[in-house]
Design a protein around this motif. Structure first.
Motif, PDB file in Angstrom:
ATOM      1  N   ALA A  33      32.297 -78.046-109.613  1.00  0.00           N
ATOM      2  CA  ALA A  33      32.241 -77.831-108.122  1.00  0.00           C
ATOM      3  C   ALA A  33      30.750 -77.316-107.698  1.00  0.00           C
ATOM      4  O   ALA A  33      30.412 -76.284-108.412  1.00  0.00           O
ATOM      5  CB  ALA A  33      33.445 -76.959-107.519  1.00  0.00           C
ATOM      6  N   MET A  34      30.320 -77.473-106.413  1.00  0.00           N
ATOM      7  CA  MET A  34      29.332 -76.681-105.927  1.00  0.00           C
ATOM      8  C   MET A  34      29.583 -76.521-104.460  1.00  0.00           C
ATOM      9  O   MET A  34      30.544 -77.096-104.065  1.00  0.00           O
ATOM     10  CB  MET A  34      27.913 -77.705-105.819  1.00  0.00           C
ATOM     11  CG  MET A  34      27.730 -77.952-107.165  1.00  0.00           C
ATOM     12  SD  MET A  34      25.967 -78.712-107.414  1.00  0.00           S
ATOM     13  CE  MET A  34      24.803 -77.285-107.463  1.00  0.00           C
ATOM     14  N   GLY A  35      29.028 -75.492-103.926  1.00  0.00           N
ATOM     15  CA  GLY A  35      29.149 -75.134-102.661  1.00  0.00           C
ATOM     16  C   GLY A  35      28.401 -74.255-101.895  1.00  0.00           C
ATOM     17  O   GLY A  35      27.283 -73.815-102.645  1.00  0.00           O
ATOM     18  N   TRP A  36      28.512 -74.051-100.731  1.00  0.00           N
ATOM     19  CA  TRP A  36      27.457 -72.934-100.036  1.00  0.00           C
ATOM     20  C   TRP A  36      28.484 -71.851 -99.499  1.00  0.00           C
ATOM     21  O   TRP A  36      29.462 -72.264 -98.891  1.00  0.00           O
ATOM     22  CB  TRP A  36      26.852 -73.603 -98.903  1.00  0.00           C
ATOM     23  CG  TRP A  36      25.779 -74.584 -99.354  1.00  0.00           C
ATOM     24  CD1 TRP A  36      26.172 -75.913 -99.524  1.00  0.00           C
ATOM     25  CD2 TRP A  36      24.244 -74.450 -99.703  1.00  0.00           C
ATOM     26  NE1 TRP A  36      24.803 -76.504-100.041  1.00  0.00           N
ATOM     27  CE2 TRP A  36      23.967 -75.380-100.041  1.00  0.00           C
ATOM     28  CE3 TRP A  36      23.722 -73.165 -99.790  1.00  0.00           C
ATOM     29  CZ2 TRP A  36      22.478 -75.517-100.437  1.00  0.00           C
ATOM     30  CZ3 TRP A  36      22.536 -73.192-100.067  1.00  0.00           C
ATOM     31  CH2 TRP A  36      21.804 -74.409-100.595  1.00  0.00           C
ATOM     32  N   TYR A  37      28.019 -70.614 -99.521  1.00  0.00           N
ATOM     33  CA  TYR A  37      28.658 -69.531 -98.837  1.00  0.00           C
ATOM     34  C   TYR A  37      27.531 -68.812 -98.102  1.00  0.00           C
ATOM     35  O   TYR A  37      26.311 -68.944 -98.063  1.00  0.00           O
ATOM     36  CB  TYR A  37      29.069 -68.556 -99.984  1.00  0.00           C
ATOM     37  CG  TYR A  37      30.382 -68.906-100.721  1.00  0.00           C
ATOM     38  CD1 TYR A  37      30.430 -69.822-101.742  1.00  0.00           C
ATOM     39  CD2 TYR A  37      31.570 -68.093-100.564  1.00  0.00           C
ATOM     40  CE1 TYR A  37      31.542 -70.324-102.378  1.00  0.00           C
ATOM     41  CE2 TYR A  37      32.621 -68.709-101.222  1.00  0.00           C
ATOM     42  CZ  TYR A  37      32.711 -69.619-102.186  1.00  0.00           C
ATOM     43  OH  TYR A  37      33.691 -70.003-102.950  1.00  0.00           O
ATOM     44  N   ARG A  38      28.196 -67.977 -96.764  1.00  0.00           N
ATOM     45  CA  ARG A  38      27.018 -67.212 -96.264  1.00  0.00           C
ATOM     46  C   ARG A  38      27.770 -66.065 -96.340  1.00  0.00           C
ATOM     47  O   ARG A  38      28.741 -65.419 -96.260  1.00  0.00           O
ATOM     48  CB  ARG A  38      26.848 -67.858 -95.067  1.00  0.00           C
ATOM     49  CG  ARG A  38      28.107 -68.064 -94.064  1.00  0.00           C
ATOM     50  CD  ARG A  38      27.645 -68.797 -92.815  1.00  0.00           C
ATOM     51  NE  ARG A  38      28.702 -68.841 -91.912  1.00  0.00           N
ATOM     52  CZ  ARG A  38      28.835 -69.478 -90.728  1.00  0.00           C
ATOM     53  NH1 ARG A  38      27.677 -70.217 -90.406  1.00  0.00           N
ATOM     54  NH2 ARG A  38      29.990 -69.525 -89.930  1.00  0.00           N
ATOM     55  N   GLN A  39      26.444 -64.849 -95.923  1.00  0.00           N
ATOM     56  CA  GLN A  39      26.962 -63.516 -95.560  1.00  0.00           C
ATOM     57  C   GLN A  39      25.892 -63.090 -94.511  1.00  0.00           C
ATOM     58  O   GLN A  39      24.734 -63.123 -94.569  1.00  0.00           O
ATOM     59  CB  GLN A  39      26.773 -62.581 -96.790  1.00  0.00           C
ATOM     60  CG  GLN A  39      27.341 -61.252 -96.634  1.00  0.00           C
ATOM     61  CD  GLN A  39      27.332 -60.574 -97.944  1.00  0.00           C
ATOM     62  OE1 GLN A  39      26.586 -61.050 -99.024  1.00  0.00           O
ATOM     63  NE2 GLN A  39      28.121 -59.370 -98.062  1.00  0.00           N
ATOM     64  N   ALA A  40      26.811 -62.639 -93.356  1.00  0.00           N
ATOM     65  CA  ALA A  40      25.994 -61.957 -92.309  1.00  0.00           C
ATOM     66  C   ALA A  40      25.936 -60.410 -92.327  1.00  0.00           C
ATOM     67  O   ALA A  40      26.600 -59.838 -93.202  1.00  0.00           O
ATOM     68  CB  ALA A  40      26.839 -62.275 -90.851  1.00  0.00           C
ATOM     69  N   PRO A  41      25.094 -59.651 -91.692  1.00  0.00           N
ATOM     70  CA  PRO A  41      25.094 -58.311 -92.024  1.00  0.00           C
ATOM     71  C   PRO A  41      26.306 -57.719 -91.457  1.00  0.00           C
ATOM     72  O   PRO A  41      26.803 -58.037 -90.394  1.00  0.00           O
ATOM     73  CB  PRO A  41      23.834 -58.099 -90.882  1.00  0.00           C
ATOM     74  CG  PRO A  41      23.101 -59.088 -91.013  1.00  0.00           C
ATOM     75  CD  PRO A  41      23.864 -60.471 -91.163  1.00  0.00           C
ATOM     76  N   GLY A  42      26.865 -56.937 -92.461  1.00  0.00           N
ATOM     77  CA  GLY A  42      28.088 -56.174 -92.061  1.00  0.00           C
ATOM     78  C   GLY A  42      29.279 -57.027 -92.218  1.00  0.00           C
ATOM     79  O   GLY A  42      30.158 -56.638 -91.913  1.00  0.00           O
ATOM     80  N   LYS A  43      29.195 -58.097 -92.807  1.00  0.00           N
ATOM     81  CA  LYS A  43      30.233 -59.115 -92.975  1.00  0.00           C
ATOM     82  C   LYS A  43      30.566 -59.282 -94.569  1.00  0.00           C
ATOM     83  O   LYS A  43      29.430 -59.258 -95.167  1.00  0.00           O
ATOM     84  CB  LYS A  43      30.290 -60.184 -91.989  1.00  0.00           C
ATOM     85  CG  LYS A  43      30.313 -59.925 -90.482  1.00  0.00           C
ATOM     86  CD  LYS A  43      30.321 -61.298 -89.897  1.00  0.00           C
ATOM     87  CE  LYS A  43      30.613 -60.914 -88.274  1.00  0.00           C
ATOM     88  NZ  LYS A  43      30.576 -62.237 -87.437  1.00  0.00           N
ATOM     89  N   GLN A  44      31.722 -59.800 -94.639  1.00  0.00           N
ATOM     90  CA  GLN A  44      31.739 -60.194 -96.168  1.00  0.00           C
ATOM     91  C   GLN A  44      31.528 -61.734 -96.378  1.00  0.00           C
ATOM     92  O   GLN A  44      31.182 -62.451 -95.284  1.00  0.00           O
ATOM     93  CB  GLN A  44      33.344 -60.200 -96.433  1.00  0.00           C
ATOM     94  CG  GLN A  44      34.100 -58.824 -96.674  1.00  0.00           C
ATOM     95  CD  GLN A  44      35.297 -58.868 -97.360  1.00  0.00           C
ATOM     96  OE1 GLN A  44      35.988 -59.863 -96.871  1.00  0.00           O
ATOM     97  NE2 GLN A  44      35.736 -58.001 -97.913  1.00  0.00           N
ATOM     98  N   ARG A  45      31.063 -61.887 -97.539  1.00  0.00           N
ATOM     99  CA  ARG A  45      30.552 -63.349 -97.814  1.00  0.00           C
ATOM    100  C   ARG A  45      31.818 -64.287 -97.708  1.00  0.00           C
ATOM    101  O   ARG A  45      32.801 -63.954 -98.016  1.00  0.00           O
ATOM    102  CB  ARG A  45      30.269 -63.497 -99.662  1.00  0.00           C
ATOM    103  CG  ARG A  45      29.310 -64.816 -99.848  1.00  0.00           C
ATOM    104  CD  ARG A  45      29.021 -64.488-101.144  1.00  0.00           C
ATOM    105  NE  ARG A  45      27.899 -63.690-101.364  1.00  0.00           N
ATOM    106  CZ  ARG A  45      27.094 -63.511-102.322  1.00  0.00           C
ATOM    107  NH1 ARG A  45      27.187 -64.266-103.440  1.00  0.00           N
ATOM    108  NH2 ARG A  45      25.990 -62.505-102.398  1.00  0.00           N
TER     109      ARG A  45
END
Length: 123
Positions: A33-45
């Motif tokens: 599997a492949m994918g994309w995650y993101r993390q904004a400042p002060g937030k969880q991934r």
């Protein structure tokens, strides 16, 4: 081991588009599997989108209808086409792969992460 290298991040105005790419390399036996995650400042991934095959994709509710994930198995590459971007999409985007690779003569499956690429959407 497996290395993931992302590209395609940057600064874009709200309503614009960006395309992220992530190429996997190394002693790869298979990529499940492949994918994309993101993390904004002060937030969880958080998970943005994942793909196992053409018929097996999943998206965060916040990006459904705007983002499209695809995969080129021959190139061990995953893409994320992001359209109609919003300021709340601003984050560091991380590529993820669950892959089997040779390590010290042993075949092992584990999670791998890229270094992250910044996506900034201005209002």
């Amino acid at each position: 081991q497996v290395q993931l290298v992302e590209s395609g991040g940057g600064l874009v105005q709200a309503g614009g588009s960006l395309r992220l790419s992530c190429a996997a390399s190394g002693s790869i036996f298979s990529i499940d599997a492949m994918g994309w995650y993101r993390q904004a400042p002060g937030k969880q991934r958080e998970l943005v989108a994942g793909i196992r095959s053409v018929d097996s994709t999943n998206y965060a509710d916040s990006v459904k209808g705007r983002f499209t994930i695809s995969r080129d198995n021959a190139k061990n590459t995953v893409y994320l086409q992001m359209n109609s971007l919003k300021p709340e999409d601003t984050a560091v985007y991380y590529c993820h792969a669950y892959a089997a690779a040779q390590a010290v003569g042993v075949l092992m499956s584990r999670d791998y992460w890229g270094q992250g690429t910044q996506v900034t959407v201005s209002s």
